[in-house]
Design an enzyme around this catalytic site. Sequence first.
Site, PDB file in Angstrom:
ATOM      1  N   HIS A 354       3.428  -2.265   0.366  1.00 18.03           N
ATOM      2  CA  HIS A 354       4.322  -2.189  -0.905  1.00 18.03           C
ATOM      3  C   HIS A 354       4.762  -3.895  -1.077  1.00 18.03           C
ATOM      4  O   HIS A 354       4.941  -4.026  -2.385  1.00 18.03           O
ATOM      5  CB  HIS A 354       5.332  -1.276  -0.741  1.00 18.03           C
ATOM      6  CG  HIS A 354       4.641  -0.043  -1.012  1.00 18.03           C
ATOM      7  ND1 HIS A 354       4.423   0.802   0.228  1.00 18.03           N
ATOM      8  CD2 HIS A 354       4.033   0.801  -2.029  1.00 18.03           C
ATOM      9  CE1 HIS A 354       3.517   1.768  -0.092  1.00 18.03           C
ATOM     10  NE2 HIS A 354       3.209   1.714  -1.352  1.00 18.03           N
ATOM     11  N   ARG A 494       4.745   8.997 -11.832  1.00 22.38           N
ATOM     12  CA  ARG A 494       4.583   9.475 -10.557  1.00 22.38           C
ATOM     13  C   ARG A 494       5.983   9.773 -10.241  1.00 22.38           C
ATOM     14  O   ARG A 494       6.832   8.696 -10.193  1.00 22.38           O
ATOM     15  CB  ARG A 494       3.999   8.815  -9.547  1.00 22.38           C
ATOM     16  CG  ARG A 494       4.397   9.377  -8.146  1.00 22.38           C
ATOM     17  CD  ARG A 494       3.371   8.489  -6.864  1.00 22.38           C
ATOM     18  NE  ARG A 494       3.582   7.426  -6.902  1.00 22.38           N
ATOM     19  CZ  ARG A 494       3.310   6.485  -5.926  1.00 22.38           C
ATOM     20  NH1 ARG A 494       1.962   6.966  -5.369  1.00 22.38           N
ATOM     21  NH2 ARG A 494       3.807   5.149  -5.580  1.00 22.38           N
ATOM     22  N   CYS A 663      -6.699   6.984  -8.055  1.00 26.89           N
ATOM     23  CA  CYS A 663      -5.844   5.702  -8.077  1.00 26.89           C
ATOM     24  C   CYS A 663      -5.403   4.896  -6.941  1.00 26.89           C
ATOM     25  O   CYS A 663      -4.714   4.149  -6.949  1.00 26.89           O
ATOM     26  CB  CYS A 663      -4.299   6.207  -8.887  1.00 26.89           C
ATOM     27  SG  CYS A 663      -3.475   7.415  -7.751  1.00 26.89           S
TER      28      CYS A 663
HETATM   29  C1  PEP Z   1      -2.226   6.161  -2.806  1.00 26.46           C
HETATM   30  O1  PEP Z   1      -1.665   6.577  -1.779  1.00 26.46           O
HETATM   31  O2  PEP Z   1      -3.543   5.863  -2.993  1.00 26.46           O
HETATM   32  C2  PEP Z   1      -1.390   5.684  -3.965  1.00 26.46           C
HETATM   33  C3  PEP Z   1      -1.975   5.421  -5.117  1.00 26.46           C
HETATM   34  O3  PEP Z   1      -0.085   5.616  -3.674  1.00 26.46           O
HETATM   35  P1  PEP Z   1       0.819   4.282  -2.801  1.00 26.46           P
HETATM   36  O4  PEP Z   1      -0.084   3.513  -2.760  1.00 26.46           O
HETATM   37  O5  PEP Z   1       2.077   4.264  -4.064  1.00 26.46           O
HETATM   38  O6  PEP Z   1       1.217   5.221  -1.808  1.00 26.46           O
HETATM   39 MG    MG Z   2       0.348   7.222  -1.780  1.00 25.40          MG
END
Ligand code: PEP
Ligand code: MG
Length: 729
Positions: A354, A494, A663
Site C-alpha cells: 500500500h 469499495r 481488479c
Molecule cells: C486485491 O486484493 O486484489 C485488491 C484489489 O485489493 P487491495 O489490493 O486493495 O487489497
Molecule cells: Mg484486497
Amino acid sequence: MLFEFSELDWLFHDTEDIESFLNRIIDLFYKHMRISGCSIYLLDESSDQLVFMASEQTAGSSNETIDRQERHIKRDEGLCGKAVKSGKIEFASLKRVTMAVPIMRGQIVIGVILLERSRKPFHRLDAGTVRFLASQLANILDNARTYFMDSAKTGLEPGYNSLEFNTQIMLQGNAASPGPAYGDSFTLDRKRSFSELRRLRFDRVYTLAELTEAIDKTEAQLLDLQKGVEKNLSDSASLIFTSHLMMLKDKSFINEITNRISTGINPPAALLSVAENYIKIFSESDNPFVHEKVEDLEDLIQRIFANLLGEDSAPVNAAGRIVIAKSLYPSDILMLATEKAAGILLVAGGVTAHISILAQSLKIPMVIIDFPDLMKTDKPLPIVLDGESGRICVNPSQEIINDFSEITKQTRSTEKEPLSDVTQTKCGKKIGLLTNINLIPDLQEAMNLNAEGVGLYRTEFPFLLRNSFPTEEEQYVIYQQIIELAGEKPITFRTLDVGGDKILSYYRDYTEENPFLGLRSIRFSLKNPAIFRQQIRAILRAAGGRRVKLMFPMISTMEELRTAKEMVYQSKEELEKEGLSPVLPEIGAMVEIPSLLAILDHLCEEVDFLSIGTNDFIQYMLAVDRNNEKLKDHYTPHNPSVLRGLKMIAEACNAHNVELTVCGEMAHQREYIPFLLGIGIQNLSVSSGFLHDTQQIISKTRLDEAKTLADEVLSYSSIFEIERCLGIM
Ligand code: PEP
Ligand code: MG
C-alpha cells in the site's frame, strides 16, 4: 523440493564476500544433485561477456567446458551462451552430461549455472530444482554482479564505501511506482539525523532574535506545505503538520526555551535541551497518540535547526531528492509528495504494497531494494532511478544521465494520449476496461485518459492519510468530488478496507499478532457499525439520484454479506426518514478469500456483481504474505490452484449472469490477460498507469486462442508446466 529453506539461510550466514557465497551455492548443488562439476558465470553487460565467478569439481572430472574455467566467455558462446540467448535450460552431451541453467531476474538473464554429471542424465526434476534455486538467488546475485563487477573494474574493494568513491554502481530492485527520477540522495532516518544534532558544536553564540526568526520561518514553511496538500490532494487534506504547528504555538515550550537562553545558554543548545525533555516525556507515555508525537517533534526541531544554522547542518528538505528510507508511513509519503521529492528508494524492511500504491497515486517513482548499505552513506549521492524496471544507478555517468533525460521526455509525451473509446479483442469482443483509484488525482488522470469508469475506488486512502476518522460530512464532500469528476461513468465504491498493513494511526485499540488474518476489512466495518454506517450514508448522500456500485471487501461468509447488505438497507431507510431520496446502490462483494469458492452459487444469488481481488486471493489461497519480499517467489499468480479457483468464479458468474471484474494486479499483467479472457472474464480494472498497455494487450488477443490457452494451462498441475505454457521464466 530438494532444498530446505534453512539451507538458503545458511548461504548468507557469515559469508563475507561474493566468492564464499557462490561457493556455498555450489556446495548445495553437490550435496543434492550428485554432480561432478559446477560453475557459475555472471553476465557483465558492459563487456557483453559471461564472467566466471566460481567453480568446483570432483577428482577426475574432465568436462571441457568446466575444466577450462575460462574467466570470460562471449555472451553467445557455447552452451552457456545458448542458455543466455534462449533464457531456457540447455543440455549437452559431450563426454559427460552438462546442463546450463540461466539465472533470471524477471525476464532478464543475469548469468548461468553450469552443471556436469558423469553418467546419469539430468532429468526434469533436476532442472526444476536448479531453476528454483537460481530464482531464489537471482536478486542477490544480480546485486552482487553489478557491485562486484564495478569494483573489479575500479580496483576498489566491494563494499559500501565504494558508493562514496564516485564509482558507477548499477543495482536491480523491485519496481514499486513507475516513472524515472534523478537527484541527489536524501537519507530519511529521523532517529539518526536527530542524534547527529546532539553532536553538533556551535561555531558561535546565536541571538534570541535569530532563533525567533528561524522559528517564524519554519512556521511559514509548514503552513505553505500544508496549503500545498490541501490544494493538490483535496481528499486527503489531512492536517499532516498539525502537531508541528501546535508545538510551535505551545507557550510553555517557547517560554522554557527563552528562560534557558536568559541564563546564558546558546539558543540552539537551549532549543535542543528543551526538545530532549519533551521527547523523554512523550517517549515514556503509555498513550500511543502521545508516543507518536516524538517523531513529529524530532522532525520539527531539525527543520528549525536547518533554518537557524543553514541547510548543510541538518538537511531536511526532500525537494528534488531521491529519498532513501528503511520504512515509511503513509503520512511520510504524503509529506514527501508535498515537498516534491523526485523519487523514493525503500531499502529493506517495512515494505508494503500500500505504500507502493500510495506512491503511484502521488506520482512519485519508487523502487524497493534489499540493500540497507545505501542508508549508511554520509554524503548525498547522485542517483538515477527507474520505477518502471526497478533499476538504480548510483553515481551515474553522463551517458546514463542523458538516457534518463530522454526517457523522461518520452514518458511525458505518451502519458497524456487518450485511450480508444472501446476496448475490444482482436476478434471484436468488447471488454470492459475500468480503472482503480485511491485518491482524487488518480481519477483526474483516468478521466483525462477517457477511462470507461471506476472498477475499484479504495475508499480507505483518505482515511489512512488523516489524523482521525473523517466525519460523515467530510466523507460526503470527498465522495461528491469523486462522483462529479466521474460524470456519467460508473463508479464502484469499495467500503473501508483497513487492517492488515493499512493501519489507521488513530485506531490502535489493540495490536494483532496476525493482522492479515485479523480484524481487517469488512470485519472491521461490521465490528464498528457506527463508522460503517457513516460511510454508507456518506456514499448514498453523495450519489444523490445516481445508482452507484457498493462493494464489500474480504467477504468470507454469507453471514457477513447479509449483515453488510442489511446495513445498507437500514442506512437508506434512515436517510429517507430524514427527507432524502437515496437510490439503492448495486451491491457486490470482492472475492479474495478462498472460502467463497465452496459457496459460489449461493453468493451469486445474493449479489449484483463480483470483483476478484487477485492480490489477496493469491495471498490467502497460498498462505503467502503478499508484502513479504523474501517470499516473493512463492507468491505465484500462476499456481494451478489459483488459476483453477479463478476459473470456478468465472464459471459461476457466467452461469448466474452476475457481472464479474478482476481488479487485482493480475488484471494488467501481460502474461495473464489472455488466460483471464480465455476463462470468460469480461471486465478488467487497472490503475491508470496500466490502462494503455492493458487495452493494447486485449486488442492483440483472439478469444478462441485465449480459450485454447486457458484450457491447456488448466490441464497442468505444476507451476513449472504452467510457466512454460505461459512463457514465464
Ligand atoms: C486485491 O486484493 O486484489 C485488491 C484489489 O485489493 P487491495 O489490493 O486493495 O487489497
Ligand atoms: Mg484486497
